[in-house]
Motif scaffolding. Sequence first.
Motif, short mmCIF file in Angstrom:
data_model
loop_
_atom_site.label_atom_id
_atom_site.label_comp_id
_atom_site.label_asym_id
_atom_site.label_seq_id
_atom_site.Cartn_x
_atom_site.Cartn_y
_atom_site.Cartn_z
N GLY A 219 0.78 -1.23 0.00
CA GLY A 219 0.00 0.00 0.00
C GLY A 219 0.81 1.27 0.00
O GLY A 219 0.24 2.37 -0.02
N ASN A 220 2.15 1.16 0.03
CA ASN A 220 2.99 2.36 0.13
C ASN A 220 3.93 2.55 -1.05
O ASN A 220 4.76 3.45 -1.02
CB ASN A 220 3.81 2.30 1.43
N LEU A 221 3.85 1.71 -2.06
CA LEU A 221 4.73 1.85 -3.22
C LEU A 221 4.28 3.01 -4.09
O LEU A 221 3.10 3.35 -4.16
CB LEU A 221 4.73 0.54 -4.01
N GLN A 222 5.23 3.61 -4.80
CA GLN A 222 4.94 4.85 -5.53
C GLN A 222 4.42 4.63 -6.94
O GLN A 222 3.82 5.51 -7.54
CB GLN A 222 6.21 5.72 -5.60
N GLY A 223 4.62 3.44 -7.50
CA GLY A 223 4.20 3.21 -8.87
C GLY A 223 2.70 3.14 -9.01
O GLY A 223 2.01 2.46 -8.25
N ASP A 224 2.16 3.87 -10.00
CA ASP A 224 0.72 3.90 -10.28
C ASP A 224 0.41 2.83 -11.32
O ASP A 224 0.77 2.96 -12.49
CB ASP A 224 0.32 5.28 -10.81
N PRO A 225 -0.26 1.74 -10.95
CA PRO A 225 -0.47 0.65 -11.89
C PRO A 225 -1.34 1.02 -13.09
O PRO A 225 -1.14 0.47 -14.17
CB PRO A 225 -1.13 -0.44 -11.04
N ARG A 226 -2.26 1.94 -12.92
CA ARG A 226 -3.10 2.32 -14.06
C ARG A 226 -2.27 3.08 -15.10
O ARG A 226 -2.43 2.88 -16.31
CB ARG A 226 -4.29 3.17 -13.61
N LYS A 227 -1.36 3.93 -14.65
CA LYS A 227 -0.48 4.60 -15.60
C LYS A 227 0.38 3.57 -16.34
O LYS A 227 0.63 3.70 -17.54
CB LYS A 227 0.43 5.61 -14.88
N ALA A 228 0.82 2.55 -15.60
CA ALA A 228 1.66 1.53 -16.22
C ALA A 228 0.89 0.75 -17.28
O ALA A 228 1.40 0.51 -18.38
CB ALA A 228 2.18 0.57 -15.14
N THR A 229 -0.33 0.32 -16.96
CA THR A 229 -1.10 -0.45 -17.95
C THR A 229 -1.50 0.41 -19.14
O THR A 229 -1.55 -0.08 -20.27
CB THR A 229 -2.33 -1.10 -17.30
N ASP A 230 -1.75 1.69 -18.89
CA ASP A 230 -2.03 2.59 -20.02
C ASP A 230 -0.83 2.65 -20.97
O ASP A 230 -1.00 2.66 -22.20
CB ASP A 230 -2.33 4.01 -19.51
N ARG A 231 0.38 2.67 -20.41
CA ARG A 231 1.58 2.73 -21.26
C ARG A 231 1.76 1.44 -22.06
O ARG A 231 2.19 1.47 -23.22
CB ARG A 231 2.82 3.01 -20.41
N VAL A 232 1.44 0.31 -21.45
CA VAL A 232 1.56 -0.96 -22.18
C VAL A 232 0.57 -1.00 -23.34
O VAL A 232 0.90 -1.43 -24.46
CB VAL A 232 1.35 -2.16 -21.24
N VAL A 233 -0.65 -0.52 -23.11
CA VAL A 233 -1.64 -0.46 -24.19
C VAL A 233 -1.17 0.50 -25.28
O VAL A 233 -1.31 0.23 -26.48
CB VAL A 233 -3.03 -0.06 -23.65
#
Length: 287
Positions: A219-233
């Motif tokens: 719950g404390n990591l800085q990476g935003d998973p939605r931004k990451a998946t958007d970049r993969v798409v």
Amino acid sequence: MPQLNWLVTGTSYGFGEYFVHSILARGDHVVATAQRAHEHLSHLKDAGAAILDLDVTAPQSELDATVKDALAIYGGIDVLIKNAGYVEAAILEELDDSRLRKVFETNLFGPVNLTRSLLPHFREKPNGVLLFMSSIGAYGGAVGAGAYSATKGALESKCLVDCLREEVSLFGIQCCLVTPGFYRTNIISPQNIKIVPPSISDYAELNKLYQGGVTAMCGNLQGDPRKATDRVVDMVRSEGMASGKPIPARLPLGADAIEIIRDDCLEKMKICDEWETFTSDTNFDAE
């Protein structure tokens, strides 16, 4: 780019769930899969995804049948994201063989078998994109992470995925190994991570150390998973900052992934430089 049809495994939580939302936001179709899909994926169905039961550890014949069902939903699949997996956390000496084999069945053999099920469709098209989800855990040792890191290391090394790429590229099929850094998903939440109960007193302090670290990270990591998946798409669709770029063999995902993978490459180069003279002269002497 025309509308694409995606098949994503492991969508009940984590990156898989975020992938579904990123894909739907582009107007593409997605078949979201998980075990007991109607129990766990109703919210994704409400969002516009098709849902399907899929256990990546099922026998090959069952995977073949499930892929056949998935192909019928939208008339084909263009992109497969092999995301299903979990973290098995344990001191290696305390990890029994059955648990080690189980995590390999899910994280490694499952993606390979599912690929085998879909390749006939991709060869017939002929095209398709295969995305393997890896982890920066493959690039360094950490207490308690041996089993999980080993499963991802088997994908990450220039071995399985690279060989597959060579074998299927003549059919227009593309393979990419996506290597995320640390993102705030719930893969290491108490309900998802599998922690082996301590059994050897000599490791008591190490167990406390790594389990405390897992708790602190959740719950404390800085990476935003939605931004990451958007970049993969974006990468698959060649849109946004990926416009005009071919799908790479590897995609480090996140600033920390870039740093860790770059440091790993530099360290390997350093070893080669330091030991080149010592190890290079090992051929047969000239006659």
